[in-house]
Each structure stands twice: as C-alpha cells, then as structure tokens.
Design an enzyme around this catalytic site. Structure first.
Site: not given
Ligand SMILES: Cc1cc2nc3c(=O)[nH]c(=O)nc-3n(C[C@H](O)[C@H](O)[C@H](O)COP(=O)(O)OP(=O)(O)OC[C@H]3O[C@@H](n4cnc5c(N)ncnc54)[C@H](O)[C@@H]3O)c2cc1C
Length: 558
Positions: A10, A12, A114, A227, A229, A239, A242, A273, A337, A372
């Site tokens: 990965g 990311g 947030f 989750q 969202h 999305l 937020e 959330r 999400h 989260r």
C-alpha cells in the site's frame, strides 16, 4: 523472485510514511501499490489533520479526551495518548517536507474547527489536504530510494514457520506472478469502503489487506464500527467535507429548521459524526427530510470563503448534484465513509502474526473505537505508519530471510486458473458486488437491529456461495481488470462477514453501532472489543478489554 528487508503493501499515507521511516533507518524497503501511489484513496482526503500544538494554547490531553469521548470509550487510551502526543511533531515534519498548509492572518499555520472537538485544531490545505500530503510523501520516498512496485497487486501473504516471510504479487501490466521475500511485511492497504454501496471511498477500497491478513492468521477487531459520514451526496455517495461545517455551514430539514439544536445544543452541526448522522436519519425517518436527504447550507459563507477554502466541494456539488453552493443548499444524507475496525495491532503496528505489521485504515490500533473524529485518520496513518516502519526496520536487522521458493505462488496460480476456467453463464463480479453492497447499506448503516443484521449475514453468505461459479470473460494477461475486480470481490466477503458477525455479537448501542432493539450503551457488559479470527468453522469471536488510562467512561452528550 525478489528480496527486500521490509515490504510494504500500500502506497497511501500509511504505507509511504512507513516506507520513509524504515528507509531512514537504513534498511532496504519496497512498496507495492495496485494503482499509482498518488492515486491511493488518501489523495481524496479533504478536510484536514488534527494536532494540538502547545504554542496555540492547546494541549494533547484535550485532544486525547475529545478522541476518547468521540470513540464512545471504546478506543484504547494508551494508543490514543501516543497519537495525540506525537501529532504536533508529525504535522510540523510534513510542513518541513513541503506541505503548504493554509495560514492564518498572522502567517502561522491556520486551523479550522472539526466535529467533536472543543478546539479548532485541524490543519488543512484548502479542501484537498490528503492530496497535498500524499504528493509530498511520494517525493520523499523517491528521494530516499524506496523501490516502488507500481501497479502490482498482492494475491497472498507468505507465512513460513509461523512468520510472515513475504508476499505473492501480480504485475498487472504483464499478468506475471512473482514471489517477493521479505523479513517483515507492513500491511497498509487501506479501508473496506466499497463493501458498502454507495460509499465515499474510491472504487479501489475493497478490503484486500484486511482479508489477506485475516487469512494469514491475524485478528480483526471492532469490525462492527463502520462510520456513516453525515454529509454525502445522494446516489453517488461522494463526500462533502466536514470542513464545510467547520467553516460555518449548517444543516436544515424540510421545515427550514436547524434541527441539530434538538440533538446537540452545544456543538450543533459539529457534534461527533455518529451523533449528527443519527440526527439526520431520525429527521428523514420522521418525515422531515426531502427525498431521503436533509440540506447542507453554505450560502451565508460568502463567495470568497467558498473559493479559497471549499473550492473542491463547490465543484463536486456542481458536477455531481447540479447545485451552485453559493446560491442553493446541497441535499445530503449519511453515507458509508470509514471502517474504525481492522487488523488488530499494538502501538508499534505488530499483529498477531510475527513479522506482519499493519498501519492506517486497514489497522485497528485502536484509536477510533466506536466513532472516529474527523481529521484523526490522516493523523493515525502518519503516526502509526512511522512507528510501524521504525519497529519493522529495527527488527529485520537481526533476522535473515526465510526459506521461501517460487512454489509459494502455486496456490495463487491455481486459484486464478480456477477463476478463468469457470463456465460461461455464471454470475459476473459486478452484479454480486452490487448485491452485497446493497444489503450492507440496507442492514448495517446508521440504525441496525437483530433481524436486519441476520439478513445481511445470510445475504453475504449466499452471494459468496454464488461467487464460486463467477464468470470472468476476459482471459487475457495484460491489464486484466476483469480478473482483478473478481479477485477483489473474493477479499470483500471476509470483510463484510466480519462486520455482520461482530455487529450481531455486540448487544448494546455504542458509537456508530446503534441498535434500535438495544438502544443503550452497556458499560458493564460491553466495554470491550470484539475480535474475529479465521477458523475452519468460519469466523471465531473473542472479547478483549478496552485499555483505560486516565479517562473513565462518562455519559456522552454534545
Ligand atoms: C473522500 C474521503 C475524504 C477523507 N477526508 C479525510 C480527512 O479530511 N481527514 C482525515 O483524517 N481522514 C479523511 N479520510 C480518511 C482517510 O483519508 C483514510 O482513512 C486514509 O487516507 C487511509 O490511508 P491509508 O494509507 O491507510 O490507505 P489508502 O490511502 O487507501 O491506500 C491504500 C493503498 O493500498 C494499496 N492496495 C490496496 N489493495 C492492494 C492490493 N491488493 N495490491 C496492491 N496494493 C493494494 C492501494 O493501491 C493504495 O496504495 C477521508 C476518506 C475519504 C474516502
């Protein structure tokens, strides 16, 4: 056959951060990604990354408390303390690497508010923070001399004498299958978003890493905690960050009422959330929605704020919903999400399988527990990516390669041959994937109950049964995406099944797991994690106590 000290699956943020720290520690490091590294889903992160900086009058303990409360007390507090304590340094490191964070009027790094946090501690680059971070980390790993297997696909992990000893990979361009030996493997393959339909996640988020680690003997933890969202577009599931609410956008129902006043009078739209998503769903269920949605109103923010800080969502709303956010509110709904659960690790990324580490969304350290906080995931990827890379690179210095041969790839070759020789007339991956995604979204979304979760589980098992005769029309070797998507679907079943069995196991409501038939949190019996292990009889469940340090569970209100 290829050899590396540390192999990272990965590219990311978690994978690249792990690669950089391992490489800086002087070992040979390779990263594998099924797409070009900067096309990883981290690239889509919009809103920002949290850190409590001391010189802003913020304190990591306050960040930790907000995270623990946000997690509905299911997060392990030792891990949360580490994440929050190391956050400031990580953000500054990224700034020094070249991430151009937005600034405040005084020219210092700026923050936005947030959800679920009493301080504005989210650092951001307009509404494309993930892209900014990911591109800078890619530069850094190139510079450090990390080998990248770009557009290579992992088929399985190799376990020899109880240790993870490498992986079997397919080069997508040629279809060739290779064995890669490694002294340690770090799984950083991202989330399971597309197990649900729709989802905010990229189409590549298919849970490959969770399934492979589970098959190799690692444990999955907190899988029921998915989750939803609060602000996603209907239909496409795209999305809306937020950050929009952080900048002051608010939610309205069909009567034009700011309904969050009734659910979270203090934090309003910036409650956690899970709380906001439940409130929206209640409005919709009680007839105060519009066509299955409520409205997100940005109009009063003004064109300048929108242009400078929310330009991407302005485009998204225009392109995907035909809405000009400077003139009209956006119809939005709760949407899948993020997976709070994942491969269980310790604070250095170690899983139950020696030599196998995990970091990022694929892992569960656990810092997110039942819910989260927005902007804590990018932080999780960087802090625990770095720690995994550090630990793995220290460990491999005293380890030699296991006795792995090319025969390790035999089972995967046979498996692929099997898929390609299934008879015409069998179901194709797309229809099966859609059916599974739909039952997940119908039965394991914001509100759940026993009957719905049982339906989902039997649907998953039924679809999995039909998958045995899945038909792959493309028999080619070059870029056979038909074959790859079919293999991905195979991985998705393990993830879906783990979500459903864990959901059925948890007999209470906590965080994102809200049962209409068991609406209360039950700390006496359920202040604990649920682990799923692979066994000959299917998923086997165990429980594990939550680590509590300083913060005792309290009633949660916003
Ligand atoms: C639209 C969106 C917006 C978000 N915004 C925010 C935000 O503002 N703040 C925040 O904190 N969090 C945000 N999140 C969550 C956060 O972005 C992710 O949790 C995080 O980026 C995941 O990073 P990762 O490194 O774990 O995985 P990813 O970035 O998903 O990377 C996974 C990697 O694994 C590779 N891979 C997977 N399977 C295979 C395979 N079989 N073979 C080879 N390679 C494979 C992929 O190619 C990829 O390189 C957002 C998420 C989404 C979807």
């Amino acid at each position: 056959m290829f050899d590396h000290d540390v192999l990272i699956i990965g590219a990311g943020l978690a994978g690249m951060r792990a690669a950089l720290s391992a490489r800086q520690n002087g070992v040979d490091v390779a990263v594998v990604s099924k797409v070009h590294p900067v096309r990883s889903h981290s690239n889509a992160a919009q809103g920002g990354i949290n850190a409590a900086l001391q010189d802003r009058g913020d304190d990591w303990r306050d960040h930790a408390y907000d995270t623990i409360k946000g997690s509905d007390y299911l997060g392990d507090q030792d891990a949360i303390e580490i994440m929050c304590r190391e956050a400031g340094e990580e953000v500054i490191t990224m700034e020094n690497f070249g991430v151009i964070f937005n600034r405040d009027e005084e020219g210092r790094l700026g923050t936005r508010a947030f959800g679920g946090q009493r301080q504005a501690r989210t650092f951001f680059v307009a509404d494309f923070t993930g892209q900014a971070l990911l591109h800078v980390l890619y530069e850094q790993i190139m510079r450090a001399g990390v080998r990248v297997y770009e557009e290579w696909f992992i088929l399985s992990l190799i376990v020899e004498d109880g240790r993870c000893a490498g992986a079997v990979l397919m080069e997508i361009r040629s279809g060739d299958i290779h064995v890669v030996r490694a002294k340690a493997v770090i799984m950083a393959a991202g989330g399971i978003g597309r197990v649900f339909e729709p989802s905010t996640n990229a189409l590549i988020c298919t849970g490959d890493g969770m399934s492979l680690a589970y098959q190799a003997g690692a444990e999955l933890m907190d899988m029921e905690m998915v989750q939803y969202h609060p602000t996603t577009l209907q239909g496409s599931g795209v999305l809306i960050t937020e950050g929009a609410r952080g900048e002051g956008a608010y939610l309205l129902n069909s009567e034009g009422e700011r309904f969050m006043e009734r659910y979270a009078p203090n934090m309003m739209e910036l409650a956690s959330r899970d709380v906001v998503s439940r409130s929206e769903q209640t409005e919709i269920n009680e007839g105060r929605g519009i066509n299955g949605c409520v409205l997100l109103d940005c109009r009063h923010l003004g064109e300048q704020v929108i242009r400078e800080r929310l330009s991407q969502i302005q485009e998204i709303a225009r392109d995907f919903a035909n809405v000009d956010i400077t003139k009209e509110p956006i119809p939005i709904q709760p949407g899948m999400h993020y997976q709070m659960g994942g491969i269980k690790t310790d604070i250095d990324g170690q899983t139950a399988v020696p030599g196998l580490y995990a970091a990022g969304e694929v892992a569960c350290v656990s810092v997110h527990g039942g819910n989260r906080l927005g902007a804590n995931s990018l932080l999780d990827t960087l802090v625990f990516g770095r720690r995994s890379g550090q630990h793995a690179s220290d460990a491999v210095k005293s380890i030699s390669h296991a006795n792995v041969t090319d025969a390790s790839a035999d089972a995967d070759r046979e498996n692929i041959q099997g898929l390609l020789s299934n008879a015409e007339g069998g179901p194709m991956f797309g229809a099966l994937r859609h059916e599974m995604g739909k039952t997940m979204n119908d039965n394991l979304a914001v509100y759940r109950d026993q009957q719905g979760m049982e339906t989902a589980l039997s649907d998953i098992r039924e679809v999995r049964e039909r998958y045995r005769s899945v038909y792959v029309p493309d028999k080619g070797k070059t870029f056979n995406t038909n074959l790859l998507f079919t293999i991905e679907l195979g991985f998705m079943f393990d993830c879906a099944e783990s979500v459903a069995v864990s959901g059925l196991e948890r007999k209470e409501s906590r965080g994102a797991h809200t049962r209409t038939d068991m609406p209360d949190r039950d700390d006496e019996n359920w202040l604990k994690h649920i682990l799923v292990k692979n066994s000959v009889d299917g998923p086997a469940l165990e429980h594990l106590p939550v680590v509590i340090t300083d913060w005792k569970p309290e009633v949660r209100s916003y």
